[in-house]
Write a protein that holds these residues in place. Structure first.
Motif, PDB file in Angstrom:
ATOM      1  N   UNK A   2       0.844  -1.195   0.000  1.00  0.00           N
ATOM      2  CA  UNK A   2       0.000   0.000   0.000  1.00  0.00           C
ATOM      3  C   UNK A   2       0.880   1.246   0.000  1.00  0.00           C
ATOM      4  N   UNK A   3       0.614   2.178  -0.902  1.00  0.00           N
ATOM      5  CA  UNK A   3       1.384   3.409  -0.999  1.00  0.00           C
ATOM      6  C   UNK A   3       0.748   4.502  -0.150  1.00  0.00           C
ATOM      7  N   UNK A   4       1.552   5.150   0.694  1.00  0.00           N
ATOM      8  CA  UNK A   4       1.079   6.296   1.487  1.00  0.00           C
ATOM      9  C   UNK A   4       2.101   7.420   1.405  1.00  0.00           C
ATOM     10  N   UNK A   5       1.600   8.624   1.571  1.00  0.00           N
ATOM     11  CA  UNK A   5       2.508   9.776   1.606  1.00  0.00           C
ATOM     12  C   UNK A   5       3.289   9.803   2.918  1.00  0.00           C
ATOM     13  N   UNK A   6       2.615   9.426   4.010  1.00  0.00           N
ATOM     14  CA  UNK A   6       3.235   9.541   5.332  1.00  0.00           C
ATOM     15  C   UNK A   6       2.924   8.333   6.202  1.00  0.00           C
ATOM     16  N   UNK A   7       3.919   7.931   6.969  1.00  0.00           N
ATOM     17  CA  UNK A   7       3.725   7.076   8.134  1.00  0.00           C
ATOM     18  C   UNK A   7       4.001   7.947   9.359  1.00  0.00           C
ATOM     19  N   UNK A   8       3.052   7.980  10.296  1.00  0.00           N
ATOM     20  CA  UNK A   8       3.227   8.713  11.555  1.00  0.00           C
ATOM     21  C   UNK A   8       3.379   7.685  12.668  1.00  0.00           C
ATOM     22  N   UNK A   9       4.454   7.801  13.436  1.00  0.00           N
ATOM     23  CA  UNK A   9       4.701   6.877  14.540  1.00  0.00           C
ATOM     24  C   UNK A   9       4.456   7.624  15.849  1.00  0.00           C
ATOM     25  N   UNK A  10       3.457   7.183  16.605  1.00  0.00           N
ATOM     26  CA  UNK A  10       3.097   7.855  17.849  1.00  0.00           C
ATOM     27  C   UNK A  10       1.632   8.245  17.827  1.00  0.00           C
ATOM     28  N   UNK A  25      -4.948  18.583   3.735  1.00  0.00           N
ATOM     29  CA  UNK A  25      -4.260  18.702   2.457  1.00  0.00           C
ATOM     30  C   UNK A  25      -4.359  17.440   1.591  1.00  0.00           C
ATOM     31  N   UNK A  26      -5.295  16.570   1.964  1.00  0.00           N
ATOM     32  CA  UNK A  26      -5.590  15.382   1.157  1.00  0.00           C
ATOM     33  C   UNK A  26      -4.371  14.489   0.930  1.00  0.00           C
ATOM     34  N   UNK A  27      -3.568  14.330   1.968  1.00  0.00           N
ATOM     35  CA  UNK A  27      -2.421  13.426   1.896  1.00  0.00           C
ATOM     36  C   UNK A  27      -2.817  12.068   2.475  1.00  0.00           C
ATOM     37  N   UNK A  28      -2.271  11.018   1.915  1.00  0.00           N
ATOM     38  CA  UNK A  28      -2.540   9.681   2.433  1.00  0.00           C
ATOM     39  C   UNK A  28      -1.553   9.359   3.553  1.00  0.00           C
ATOM     40  N   UNK A  29      -2.033   8.658   4.582  1.00  0.00           N
ATOM     41  CA  UNK A  29      -1.165   8.374   5.737  1.00  0.00           C
ATOM     42  C   UNK A  29      -1.743   7.258   6.579  1.00  0.00           C
ATOM     43  N   UNK A  30      -0.890   6.711   7.433  1.00  0.00           N
ATOM     44  CA  UNK A  30      -1.324   5.811   8.502  1.00  0.00           C
ATOM     45  C   UNK A  30      -0.622   6.236   9.786  1.00  0.00           C
ATOM     46  N   UNK A  31      -1.293   6.007  10.910  1.00  0.00           N
ATOM     47  CA  UNK A  31      -0.751   6.306  12.239  1.00  0.00           C
ATOM     48  C   UNK A  31      -0.532   4.997  12.969  1.00  0.00           C
ATOM     49  N   UNK A 157      -9.609   3.752   8.078  1.00  0.00           N
ATOM     50  CA  UNK A 157      -8.561   2.727   7.998  1.00  0.00           C
ATOM     51  C   UNK A 157      -7.166   3.373   7.946  1.00  0.00           C
ATOM     52  N   UNK A 158      -6.981   4.374   8.810  1.00  0.00           N
ATOM     53  CA  UNK A 158      -5.720   5.103   8.841  1.00  0.00           C
ATOM     54  C   UNK A 158      -4.971   4.932  10.151  1.00  0.00           C
ATOM     55  N   UNK A 159      -5.433   4.037  11.005  1.00  0.00           N
ATOM     56  CA  UNK A 159      -4.722   3.798  12.264  1.00  0.00           C
ATOM     57  C   UNK A 159      -4.405   2.312  12.397  1.00  0.00           C
ATOM     58  N   UNK A 160      -3.187   2.044  12.811  1.00  0.00           N
ATOM     59  CA  UNK A 160      -2.725   0.668  13.003  1.00  0.00           C
ATOM     60  C   UNK A 160      -2.315   0.529  14.463  1.00  0.00           C
TER      61      UNK A 160
END
Length: 348
Positions: A2-10, A25-31, A157-160
């Motif tokens: 899966x392609x995302x613009x950002x991974x956020x850790x925390x 800003x319509x960026x794709x990411x997961x936390x 589906x943006x939090x793990x």
């Protein structure tokens, strides 16, 4: 993959406020969230433009207050909830000299919009020298804020909800497990000390305790009372009182001395019986110069750190999340006062 613009850790204030910038800003990411009881999750949620020990303000206080209100309005639009509690702080004066100092400083250019000139007597607590109201102060509904945003991220589906494994990063290919990413943002609080990429940043743990109490005589005013610590209602009878500051006792257990400090502080102005229902503590990530630490890794140019928010986690996390976003996406330089480069740590 899966392609995302950002991974956020925390999953504290830094993480969620930065996630808001990405949503805007319509960026794709997961936390990635370990679901531990972080300092952010147990914080008081105080929004305060004044240092109440010295009656001074701090760097960019008005800008941070204004930006927070704007940001919370934006968050309301997609969570459907308002997390701002308009319950102003009333600082109880210890003596006549404090009252006079407040009045004197209330005319200062940098404090005139924050220190109310009207001295107030609170009928519900002991305040022989009265109190002063901090204008533009408020509280964040901490539990509501985290619950609301986590529910939103879950639905998207943006939090793990699992521990981030540093060794699973493939630096050359910009992948982590089954994710391909453009940037990784580490917002880990004191967890950064286990981070092999940013473990050297000079954050210092500051342990803070608070108690949740039941008052035998509830307070009628919808305010936040401050003397040594903050007191405010959670429900009709249950109240929050805290928090302490301790850089010495850093074990992961409740300190009886901190609890005694809170009991003593509350008894100074609350003349009725109360019972302790719960004791909590957390470790604030603080920095010697009282500025956040934001920046890019010297070698891995798509890895960033956002840390050191300290006791003003809400204001710092909100305001500087946009600074970090603009730095990454628009090449806007960071303020020297918060940039990681100020430490010459070899990480910038």
């Amino acid at each position: 993959m899966k392609n995302v613009d950002y991974i956020i850790v925390g999953d504290g204030y830094a993480s969620l406020f930065f996630a808001h910038q990405l949503i805007k800003n319509n960026k794709s990411f997961v936390v990635f969230s370990e679901e531990k009881k972080s300092a952010s999750r147990v914080s008081a949620g105080i929004i305060n433009p004044v240092v109440l020990k010295k009656f001074t303000t701090f760097w960019k206080a008005q800008e941070q207050i204004d930006f927070l209100k704007q940001t919370l309005n934006e968050i309301t639009k997609y969570t459907g909830q308002n997390y701002l509690i308009n319950a102003p702080i009333h600082r109880i004066f210890h003596n006549e000299n404090e009252q006079q100092l407040w009045l004197k400083k209330s005319s200062n250019e940098d404090l005139v919009h924050f220190l109310d000139k009207k001295i107030v007597h609170l009928n519900s607590v002991k305040n022989d020298f009265n109190s002063g109201k901090v204008n533009q102060s408020a509280r964040l509904d901490v539990n509501g804020f985290f619950t609301g945003l986590f529910d939103f991220l879950k639905n998207c589906q943006q939090i793990i909800r699992e521990k981030f494994i540093y060794s699973d990063i493939n630096i050359a290919n910009h992948t982590y497990q089954n994710f391909s990413y453009k940037n990784i943002i580490f917002c880990e609080g004191m967890g950064v000390k286990n981070n092999p990429f940013f473990s050297d940043i000079p954050v210092v743990p500051n342990k803070g305790h608070h108690i949740k109490i039941e008052l035998s005589q509830p307070l009628p005013e919808n305010i936040t009372i401050k003397k040594k610590h903050f007191l405010f209602p959670l429900t009709k009878k249950k109240y929050f009182y805290g928090g302490t500051y301790d850089r010495e006792q850093l074990h992961h257990e409740i300190d009886s001395s901190a609890v005694e400090q809170l009991i003593s502080g509350l008894k100074e102005f609350y003349p009725h019986d109360f019972s302790i229902e719960e004791v909590n503590f957390g470790f604030r990530p603080t920095v010697k110069d009282r500025r956040p630490i934001i920046g890019r890794h010297s070698e891995h140019r798509n890895m960033y750190v956002f840390n050191g928010l300290g006791a003003r986690g809400i204001l710092n996390g909100c305001y500087f999340s946009k600074s970090l976003y603009d730095f990454i996406e628009n090449a806007v330089p960071l303020h020297q006062e918060v940039c990681i480069e100020r430490f010459n740590s070899g990480l910038s």
